[in-house]
Design an enzyme around this catalytic site. Structure first.
Site, PDB file in Angstrom:
ATOM      1  N   TYR A 200      41.074  44.265  16.411  1.00  0.00           N
ATOM      2  CA  TYR A 200      40.990  44.521  17.850  1.00  0.00           C
ATOM      3  C   TYR A 200      41.506  43.315  18.635  1.00  0.00           C
ATOM      4  O   TYR A 200      40.807  42.320  18.819  1.00  0.00           O
ATOM      5  CB  TYR A 200      39.550  44.856  18.264  1.00  0.00           C
ATOM      6  CG  TYR A 200      38.957  46.073  17.576  1.00  0.00           C
ATOM      7  CD1 TYR A 200      39.768  47.046  16.973  1.00  0.00           C
ATOM      8  CD2 TYR A 200      37.579  46.268  17.528  1.00  0.00           C
ATOM      9  CE1 TYR A 200      39.228  48.152  16.342  1.00  0.00           C
ATOM     10  CE2 TYR A 200      37.025  47.387  16.904  1.00  0.00           C
ATOM     11  CZ  TYR A 200      37.855  48.313  16.306  1.00  0.00           C
ATOM     12  OH  TYR A 200      37.303  49.406  15.676  1.00  0.00           O
TER      13      TYR A 200
ATOM     14  N   HIS B  56      38.482  48.967   6.862  1.00  0.00           N
ATOM     15  CA  HIS B  56      38.844  49.715   8.065  1.00  0.00           C
ATOM     16  C   HIS B  56      39.670  50.964   7.724  1.00  0.00           C
ATOM     17  O   HIS B  56      39.454  52.040   8.263  1.00  0.00           O
ATOM     18  CB  HIS B  56      39.654  48.776   8.974  1.00  0.00           C
ATOM     19  CG  HIS B  56      39.605  49.100  10.428  1.00  0.00           C
ATOM     20  ND1 HIS B  56      39.905  48.170  11.377  1.00  0.00           N
ATOM     21  CD2 HIS B  56      39.315  50.229  11.098  1.00  0.00           C
ATOM     22  CE1 HIS B  56      39.798  48.727  12.578  1.00  0.00           C
ATOM     23  NE2 HIS B  56      39.454  49.975  12.440  1.00  0.00           N
TER      24      HIS B  56
ATOM     25  N   SER C  91      34.206  56.726  18.204  1.00  0.00           N
ATOM     26  CA  SER C  91      34.710  57.591  19.285  1.00  0.00           C
ATOM     27  C   SER C  91      33.829  58.830  19.461  1.00  0.00           C
ATOM     28  O   SER C  91      34.331  59.962  19.520  1.00  0.00           O
ATOM     29  CB  SER C  91      36.173  57.997  19.029  1.00  0.00           C
ATOM     30  OG  SER C  91      36.997  56.862  18.875  1.00  0.00           O
ATOM     31  N   PRO C  92      32.509  58.653  19.569  1.00  0.00           N
ATOM     32  CA  PRO C  92      31.616  59.807  19.709  1.00  0.00           C
ATOM     33  C   PRO C  92      31.801  60.516  21.054  1.00  0.00           C
ATOM     34  O   PRO C  92      31.352  61.649  21.224  1.00  0.00           O
ATOM     35  CB  PRO C  92      30.210  59.196  19.592  1.00  0.00           C
ATOM     36  CG  PRO C  92      30.387  57.788  20.068  1.00  0.00           C
ATOM     37  CD  PRO C  92      31.756  57.374  19.608  1.00  0.00           C
ATOM     38  N   LEU C  93      32.461  59.825  21.985  1.00  0.00           N
ATOM     39  CA  LEU C  93      32.775  60.446  23.275  1.00  0.00           C
ATOM     40  C   LEU C  93      34.236  60.882  23.315  1.00  0.00           C
ATOM     41  O   LEU C  93      34.802  61.106  24.397  1.00  0.00           O
ATOM     42  CB  LEU C  93      32.485  59.462  24.422  1.00  0.00           C
ATOM     43  CG  LEU C  93      31.007  59.118  24.626  1.00  0.00           C
ATOM     44  CD1 LEU C  93      30.834  57.945  25.584  1.00  0.00           C
ATOM     45  CD2 LEU C  93      30.246  60.342  25.143  1.00  0.00           C
ATOM     46  N   GLY C  94      34.846  61.034  22.128  1.00  0.00           N
ATOM     47  CA  GLY C  94      36.240  61.498  22.077  1.00  0.00           C
ATOM     48  C   GLY C  94      37.172  60.586  22.851  1.00  0.00           C
ATOM     49  O   GLY C  94      38.110  61.059  23.484  1.00  0.00           O
ATOM     50  N   ARG C  95      36.899  59.273  22.807  1.00  0.00           N
ATOM     51  CA  ARG C  95      37.698  58.259  23.529  1.00  0.00           C
ATOM     52  C   ARG C  95      37.683  58.534  25.031  1.00  0.00           C
ATOM     53  O   ARG C  95      38.649  58.284  25.739  1.00  0.00           O
ATOM     54  CB  ARG C  95      39.136  58.213  23.003  1.00  0.00           C
ATOM     55  CG  ARG C  95      39.217  57.848  21.511  1.00  0.00           C
ATOM     56  CD  ARG C  95      40.631  57.879  21.002  1.00  0.00           C
ATOM     57  NE  ARG C  95      40.703  57.645  19.563  1.00  0.00           N
ATOM     58  CZ  ARG C  95      40.899  56.454  18.983  1.00  0.00           C
ATOM     59  NH1 ARG C  95      41.026  55.384  19.718  1.00  0.00           N
ATOM     60  NH2 ARG C  95      40.949  56.364  17.678  1.00  0.00           N
ATOM     61  N   GLY C  96      36.571  59.071  25.499  1.00  0.00           N
ATOM     62  CA  GLY C  96      36.401  59.304  26.938  1.00  0.00           C
ATOM     63  C   GLY C  96      36.553  60.764  27.329  1.00  0.00           C
ATOM     64  O   GLY C  96      36.051  61.189  28.368  1.00  0.00           O
TER      65      GLY C  96
ATOM     66  N   GLY D 155      34.066  64.028  30.674  1.00  0.00           N
ATOM     67  CA  GLY D 155      34.468  64.779  31.860  1.00  0.00           C
ATOM     68  C   GLY D 155      34.976  63.881  32.971  1.00  0.00           C
ATOM     69  O   GLY D 155      35.344  64.358  34.046  1.00  0.00           O
TER      70      GLY D 155
HETATM   71  N1  LIG Z   1      36.774  52.630  12.410  1.00  0.00           N
HETATM   72  C1  LIG Z   1      37.746  52.949  13.228  1.00  0.00           C
HETATM   73  O1  LIG Z   1      38.884  53.211  12.802  1.00  0.00           O
HETATM   74  C2  LIG Z   1      37.494  53.011  14.706  1.00  0.00           C
HETATM   75  C3  LIG Z   1      38.403  53.676  15.567  1.00  0.00           C
HETATM   76  C4  LIG Z   1      38.106  53.728  16.929  1.00  0.00           C
HETATM   77  C5  LIG Z   1      36.948  53.153  17.415  1.00  0.00           C
HETATM   78  N2  LIG Z   1      36.086  52.502  16.565  1.00  0.00           N
HETATM   79  C6  LIG Z   1      34.833  51.891  17.051  1.00  0.00           C
HETATM   80  O2  LIG Z   1      34.078  52.878  17.750  1.00  0.00           O
HETATM   81  C7  LIG Z   1      33.745  52.417  19.050  1.00  0.00           C
HETATM   82  C8  LIG Z   1      33.634  53.588  20.029  1.00  0.00           C
HETATM   83  O3  LIG Z   1      34.790  54.371  20.024  1.00  0.00           O
HETATM   84  P1  LIG Z   1      35.820  54.408  21.249  1.00  0.00           P
HETATM   85  O4  LIG Z   1      35.563  53.243  22.134  1.00  0.00           O
HETATM   86  O5  LIG Z   1      37.145  54.591  20.637  1.00  0.00           O
HETATM   87  O6  LIG Z   1      35.528  55.779  21.981  1.00  0.00           O
HETATM   88  P2  LIG Z   1      34.308  56.440  22.769  1.00  0.00           P
HETATM   89  O7  LIG Z   1      33.090  55.631  22.611  1.00  0.00           O
HETATM   90  O8  LIG Z   1      34.309  57.848  22.347  1.00  0.00           O
HETATM   91  O9  LIG Z   1      34.833  56.404  24.279  1.00  0.00           O
HETATM   92  C9  LIG Z   1      35.119  55.215  24.954  1.00  0.00           C
HETATM   93  C10 LIG Z   1      35.744  55.564  26.286  1.00  0.00           C
HETATM   94  O10 LIG Z   1      34.821  56.327  27.063  1.00  0.00           O
HETATM   95  C11 LIG Z   1      34.519  55.655  28.275  1.00  0.00           C
HETATM   96  N3  LIG Z   1      33.075  55.863  28.528  1.00  0.00           N
HETATM   97  C12 LIG Z   1      32.039  55.402  27.788  1.00  0.00           C
HETATM   98  N4  LIG Z   1      30.872  55.852  28.263  1.00  0.00           N
HETATM   99  C13 LIG Z   1      31.171  56.619  29.346  1.00  0.00           C
HETATM  100  C14 LIG Z   1      30.404  57.369  30.265  1.00  0.00           C
HETATM  101  N5  LIG Z   1      29.082  57.424  30.174  1.00  0.00           N
HETATM  102  N6  LIG Z   1      31.054  58.041  31.262  1.00  0.00           N
HETATM  103  C15 LIG Z   1      32.394  58.000  31.362  1.00  0.00           C
HETATM  104  N7  LIG Z   1      33.174  57.305  30.514  1.00  0.00           N
HETATM  105  C16 LIG Z   1      32.570  56.621  29.518  1.00  0.00           C
HETATM  106  C17 LIG Z   1      34.925  54.217  28.068  1.00  0.00           C
HETATM  107  O11 LIG Z   1      35.366  53.659  29.275  1.00  0.00           O
HETATM  108  P3  LIG Z   1      34.775  52.249  29.831  1.00  0.00           P
HETATM  109  O12 LIG Z   1      34.863  51.268  28.716  1.00  0.00           O
HETATM  110  O13 LIG Z   1      35.709  51.952  30.938  1.00  0.00           O
HETATM  111  O14 LIG Z   1      33.380  52.552  30.263  1.00  0.00           O
HETATM  112  C18 LIG Z   1      36.100  54.352  27.107  1.00  0.00           C
HETATM  113  O15 LIG Z   1      37.282  54.652  27.826  1.00  0.00           O
HETATM  114  C19 LIG Z   1      34.869  51.424  19.371  1.00  0.00           C
HETATM  115  O16 LIG Z   1      34.499  50.539  20.398  1.00  0.00           O
HETATM  116  C20 LIG Z   1      35.052  50.745  18.032  1.00  0.00           C
HETATM  117  O17 LIG Z   1      34.070  49.732  17.846  1.00  0.00           O
HETATM  118  C21 LIG Z   1      36.353  52.450  15.223  1.00  0.00           C
END
Ligand SMILES: NC(=O)c1ccc[n+]([C@@H]2O[C@H](COP(=O)([O-])OP(=O)(O)OC[C@H]3O[C@@H](n4cnc5c(N)ncnc54)[C@H](OP(=O)(O)O)[C@@H]3O)[C@@H](O)[C@H]2O)c1
Length: 332
Positions: A59, A126, A205-210, A214
């Site tokens: 990262y 990873h 990415s439990p929030l589908g990357r945002g 919604g």
């Molecule tokens: N092992 C792997 O290959 C891998 C791949 C991807 C991710 N990861 C790990 O998983 C973690 C989480 O996944 P992710 O960050 O990809 O996706 P995510 O948690 O599904 O979604 C993150 C996105 O949602 C937004 N968000 C979060 N909470 C929100 C809310 N309550 N309302 C509106 N928007 C919201 C964030 O924006 P803001 O930040 O602007 O709030 C960001 O843009 C990463 O940080 C990383 O540590 C691992």
């Protein structure tokens, strides 16, 4: 510090808050970051009881680990630090996967130095390079445990077969893979294998990357937002996927919660469905959102709500990763 529900990772792994914190977005992937707010968000997550913090050497070319180091130093004994090796961006922008033992060893030393700690609590591979025998890679990871540099092992985006074979070489505490209402392919092989072996699932990415919030947050002109290159967010796909949120919006309105909380509650309830610990690590750079996301732990969806959400994943358009060989379902 408040107390949140806790779960154990694996049969002898650490006990952590049932919701962790993903730090990736602070350094990479989702556009510009206000680092002051990001630092405050980490502290707020900790105050609210989060104990599992997730990063990776990939990262921001080590920037994320370096950014987290002072926060980890301030709370070392109360946190579980998870980082990863094996995926890196090359000079030309392409992604490279490395699993060879020398790389495992040098990557761990470099992460320890950047993180400013003597030991990594949970060290994940990873991404899997099938050219390197699993025994060699897991063997090198096990040597890190024996040397006191790593406490517990994890794997990311492995298939069910790879997981079972690795666990026979050295206990695996957790598997990290994408898992959400929009991405359920790992339920075919990976999750049943983890459940059978008592290994925890850590959905990324439990929030589908945002998408599953919604809240539209992608600036289409931002070169530093990876979602502008992801099929799920593009054109007709993006619009069709947004429309799939309707049932979540309805549940959120009835329950007086948010779409993000409904999406996260569904993930949390996978612990009961699969009878193994499921600890999602949503990422945010905002104090209000970390608070919002943690409240999902207080929401239990009932059977009729779960039934309404069940068909959604099958209707999502656009692959979750551009290269199928990078994810478990591409190698099953
Ligand atoms: N092992 C792997 O290959 C891998 C791949 C991807 C991710 N990861 C790990 O998983 C973690 C989480 O996944 P992710 O960050 O990809 O996706 P995510 O948690 O599904 O979604 C993150 C996105 O949602 C937004 N968000 C979060 N909470 C929100 C809310 N309550 N309302 C509106 N928007 C919201 C964030 O924006 P803001 O930040 O602007 O709030 C960001 O843009 C990463 O940080 C990383 O540590 C691992």
């Amino acid at each position: 510090m408040s107390t949140l529900r806790k779960l154990q990772l694996g049969t002898d792994g650490p006990v952590v808050s049932a919701q962790g914190f993903g730090a990736m977005g602070i350094s990479v992937a989702y556009g510009d970051t206000d680092l002051t707010e990001a630092r405050a968000t980490l502290e707020h997550a900790f105050e609210l009881g989060v104990t599992l913090f997730d990063t990776a050497d990939a990262y921001g070319f080590g920037d994320n680990e370096r950014f987290l180091a002072p926060f980890f130093a301030a709370h070392r004994d109360e946190l579980v630090i998870a980082t990863k090796f094996g995926l890196r961006r090359l000079e030309d922008g392409t992604l490279d996967i490395r699993n060879d033992p020398d790389y495992v060893r040098t990557s761990a030393d470099a992460s320890l130095q950047r993180l400013g700690v003597d030991e990594i609590d949970l060290y994940y591979m990873h991404r899997r390079d099938p050219e390197v025998p699993l025994e060699d890679m897991v063997g090198a990871m096990a040597e890190l445990v024996a040397a006191g540099k790593v406490k517990h092992l994890g794997l990311s985006e492995v298939t069910g077969d790879e997981l079972a074979a690795a666990h026979a070489i050295h206990p695996i505490a957790a598997v990290q893979s994408e898992w959400s209402l929009f991405s359920r392919d790992i339920e075919n092989q990976v999750v049943p294998t983890a459940a059978r072996l008592g290994i925890a699932m850590v959905p990324y990415s439990p929030l589908g990357r945002g998408l599953l919030t919604g809240v539209n947050q992608v600036d289409p002109n931002a070169a530093n937002d990876v979602r502008n290159t992801m099929a799920r967010f593009q054109g007709a796909n993006g619009e069709a996927n947004q429309a799939l949120l309707e049932p979540l919006r309805k549940i959120a309105a009835v329950r007086n919660t948010t779409v993000a909380q409904v999406a996260l509650a569904w993930v949390h309830q996978r612990t009961a469905v699969w009878q193994t610990s499921v600890v999602p690590i949503p990422g945010t750079r905002s104090r209000t959102r970390v608070e919002e996301n943690l409240k999902a732990l207080d929401l239990t969806l009932d059977d009729s709500e779960l039934a309404v959400l069940e068909p959604i994943a099958a209707e999502v358009t656009g692959a979750r990763w551009h290269d199928p060989s990078f994810i478990s379902s591409g190698r099953e």
